[in-house]
Enzyme design. Structure first.
Site, PDB file in Angstrom:
ATOM      1  N   TRP A   1      -0.582   5.785   8.514  1.00  0.00           N
ATOM      2  CA  TRP A   1      -0.895   6.035   7.099  1.00  0.00           C
ATOM      3  C   TRP A   1      -0.271   7.336   6.619  1.00  0.00           C
ATOM      4  O   TRP A   1       0.261   7.414   5.502  1.00  0.00           O
ATOM      5  CB  TRP A   1      -2.410   5.994   6.846  1.00  0.00           C
ATOM      6  CG  TRP A   1      -2.929   4.623   7.120  1.00  0.00           C
ATOM      7  CD1 TRP A   1      -3.736   4.235   8.152  1.00  0.00           C
ATOM      8  CD2 TRP A   1      -2.612   3.422   6.392  1.00  0.00           C
ATOM      9  NE1 TRP A   1      -3.948   2.883   8.105  1.00  0.00           N
ATOM     10  CE2 TRP A   1      -3.281   2.357   7.042  1.00  0.00           C
ATOM     11  CE3 TRP A   1      -1.842   3.137   5.266  1.00  0.00           C
ATOM     12  CZ2 TRP A   1      -3.190   1.034   6.594  1.00  0.00           C
ATOM     13  CZ3 TRP A   1      -1.754   1.824   4.817  1.00  0.00           C
ATOM     14  CH2 TRP A   1      -2.426   0.791   5.487  1.00  0.00           C
TER      15      TRP A   1
ATOM     16  N   ASP B   1      -5.899  12.289   2.625  1.00  0.00           N
ATOM     17  CA  ASP B   1      -6.177  10.860   2.476  1.00  0.00           C
ATOM     18  C   ASP B   1      -7.401  10.588   3.345  1.00  0.00           C
ATOM     19  O   ASP B   1      -7.297  10.545   4.569  1.00  0.00           O
ATOM     20  CB  ASP B   1      -4.970  10.038   2.952  1.00  0.00           C
ATOM     21  CG  ASP B   1      -5.263   8.538   2.992  1.00  0.00           C
ATOM     22  OD1 ASP B   1      -6.405   8.148   2.682  1.00  0.00           O
ATOM     23  OD2 ASP B   1      -4.347   7.770   3.345  1.00  0.00           O
TER      24      ASP B   1
ATOM     25  N   LYS C   1     -13.641   0.583   2.022  1.00  0.00           N
ATOM     26  CA  LYS C   1     -14.153   0.722   3.383  1.00  0.00           C
ATOM     27  C   LYS C   1     -15.602   1.207   3.361  1.00  0.00           C
ATOM     28  O   LYS C   1     -16.504   0.505   3.768  1.00  0.00           O
ATOM     29  CB  LYS C   1     -13.262   1.659   4.185  1.00  0.00           C
ATOM     30  CG  LYS C   1     -11.835   1.096   4.272  1.00  0.00           C
ATOM     31  CD  LYS C   1     -10.841   2.124   4.685  1.00  0.00           C
ATOM     32  CE  LYS C   1      -9.423   1.674   4.447  1.00  0.00           C
ATOM     33  NZ  LYS C   1      -9.035   0.456   5.126  1.00  0.00           N
TER      34      LYS C   1
HETATM   35  N1  PMP Z   1      -4.765   5.206   3.822  1.00  0.00           N
HETATM   36  C1  PMP Z   1      -5.604   4.828   4.803  1.00  0.00           C
HETATM   37  C2  PMP Z   1      -6.145   5.859   5.739  1.00  0.00           C
HETATM   38  C3  PMP Z   1      -5.936   3.480   4.948  1.00  0.00           C
HETATM   39  O1  PMP Z   1      -6.755   3.090   5.924  1.00  0.00           O
HETATM   40  C4  PMP Z   1      -5.420   2.534   4.038  1.00  0.00           C
HETATM   41  C5  PMP Z   1      -5.779   1.071   4.091  1.00  0.00           C
HETATM   42  N2  PMP Z   1      -6.179   0.561   5.273  1.00  0.00           N
HETATM   43  C6  PMP Z   1      -4.539   2.981   3.058  1.00  0.00           C
HETATM   44  C7  PMP Z   1      -4.250   4.324   2.966  1.00  0.00           C
HETATM   45  C8  PMP Z   1      -3.927   2.018   2.078  1.00  0.00           C
HETATM   46  O2  PMP Z   1      -4.863   1.719   1.138  1.00  0.00           O
HETATM   47  P1  PMP Z   1      -4.623   0.586   0.015  1.00  0.00           P
HETATM   48  O3  PMP Z   1      -4.494  -0.697   0.728  1.00  0.00           O
HETATM   49  O4  PMP Z   1      -5.858   0.739  -0.813  1.00  0.00           O
HETATM   50  O5  PMP Z   1      -3.384   0.957  -0.720  1.00  0.00           O
END
Ligand code: PMP
Length: 371
Positions: free
Chosen positions: A104, A178, A202
């Site tokens: 991520w 994030d 989540k």
């Molecule tokens: N950052 C993290 C830490 C994530 O776990 C996720 C999704 N699993 C995302 C970003 C991406 O999020 P989205 O699908 O809402 O764009």
């Protein structure tokens, strides 16, 4: 009806009480005669829902008055572009520093490179067990626009137990985190943070809502190319009503915040209670993994995630039978992320300790039968 335990990494399980309340209020919210989905976002009823959700979140996470709470759309990945569009222009060099600890944070760094210089200040090594690079080893720029990290890597199962103090590292830039996969599971040290963002799906509510909590002085620096609906200044000025926000998702998030405030554990309440429970849940599962010769987790205990526990079977061919028997036992969504394989149990706030106990019982029984 006994519901199964859902270990999905996201969208993930919500508290049963929240779902029941939403069901009861589905057709007629508080005598208004309409569903929350059918309300004008500018009407009195929805504004009261939104303001209450914001107040409850502020109280739960002890967000200081100098921070604004924005209800946005676009998800975590949207913020990978929206953050640089709003912040990277703060420094003349248009440079931001990134700490890479998993998929991520890598995605965040790559996307930011479309808007400026996305400099890699530190990168996790391929060693086993996996350890976070110590902040004292980070190669930060002299004056970046911001420093970005992912405080809980959902796939790798790596969590910062403490946020770095950038000022102690000689860096005045704001820290951007994030925190999508562990928001509201533990307190946030706001004195160390300039901006926190999280997809809601989540720990908070349905997909479609993205939370941004941003310090006042970081508003108003958007690049000219930044779409107006993604300019934090516009959202802050208009109470997240610059355009139509994800109204139903905000309503469910609000119910979840109220649920969180009601939680108690060992004399603790609210966030402290949920954190204590999360610590106990994670310990139960990691202890089971560490005591076994069949299961393995590759993350150093200093940075193991309380929320996302990836683990592997010594004999990979047993992964599918493990999952099939788990499903029969009412334990759902334990398959590991496709990038890493194996298994993963996500233990978000809505997962009760009973769910983790049931998983550990299943793991013991499976090990006994496959020793
Ligand atoms: N950052 C993290 C830490 C994530 O776990 C996720 C999704 N699993 C995302 C970003 C991406 O999020 P989205 O699908 O809402 O764009």
């Amino acid at each position: 009806m006994a519901r199964p335990f859902n270990f999905s990494a996201g969208p993930a399980a919500l508290p049963l009480e929240v779902l029941e309340q939403a069901a009861a209020e589905m057709l007629d919210w508080h005598g208004s005669g309409v569903s929350v989905m059918e309300m004008s976002h500018r009407g009195r009823d929805f504004l009261s829902i939104c303001e209450q959700a914001e107040r409850d979140l502020r109280e739960l996470l002890a967000v200081p008055p100098s921070f604004r709470i924005l209800f946005m759309q676009g998800g975590g990945l949207g913020q990978n572009a929206i953050v640089p569009m709003n912040l990277i222009g703060r420094a003349a060099s248009h440079t931001a520093d990134f700490v890479l600890t998993g998929s991520w944070s890598i995605k965040s760094q790559v996307e930011a490179g479309r808007y400026g210089q996305a400099h890699i200040a530190a990168k996790i090594k391929g060693e086993r067990p996996v350890r976070l690079p110590s902040p004292s080893s980070w190669q930060l720029n002299a004056s970046p626009s911001y420093v970005h990290l992912c405080s809980n890597e959902t796939i790798a199962g790596i969590e910062f137990q403490d946020l770095p103090d950038l000022r102690a590292l000689g860096c005045d830039a704001p820290l951007v985190i994030d925190c999508s996969s562990h928001i509201a599971s533990r307190p946030i040290a706001w004195r160390r943070v300039g901006l926190a963002y999280a997809g809601a799906q989540k720990n908070i509510g349905p997909a479609g809502l993205t939370l941004v909590i941003v310090r006042d002085d970081l508003l108003g620096h958007a690049l000219p190319i930044c779409p107006s609906v993604f300019d934090y200044r516009n959202l802050a000025d208009q109470g997240s009503m610059f355009n139509t926000p994800p109204t139903y998702a905000i309503y469910i998030a609000g119910l979840t915040f109220q649920w969180l405030k009601r939680q108690t554990e060992d004399g603790l309440t609210g966030l402290a209670a949920i954190e204590a429970r999360n610590i106990a849940k994670a310990k139960l599962l990691y202890d089971c993994i560490d005591a076994s010769s069949l299961y393995r987790n590759d993350v150093d205990p200093s940075c193991r995630s309380r929320m996302n526990v990836p683990f592997f079977l010594a004999d990979e061919s047993l992964t599918e039978p493990f999952l099939a028997l788990a499903r029969e036992a009412g334990l759902l969504q334990l398959k590991g992320h496709k990038a890493v394989g194996g298994l993963r149990a996500s233990l978000y706030n809505a997962m009760p300790i009973e769910g983790v106990q049931a998983l550990v019982r299943h793991m013991h029984a499976f090990e006994a039968n496959h020793a």
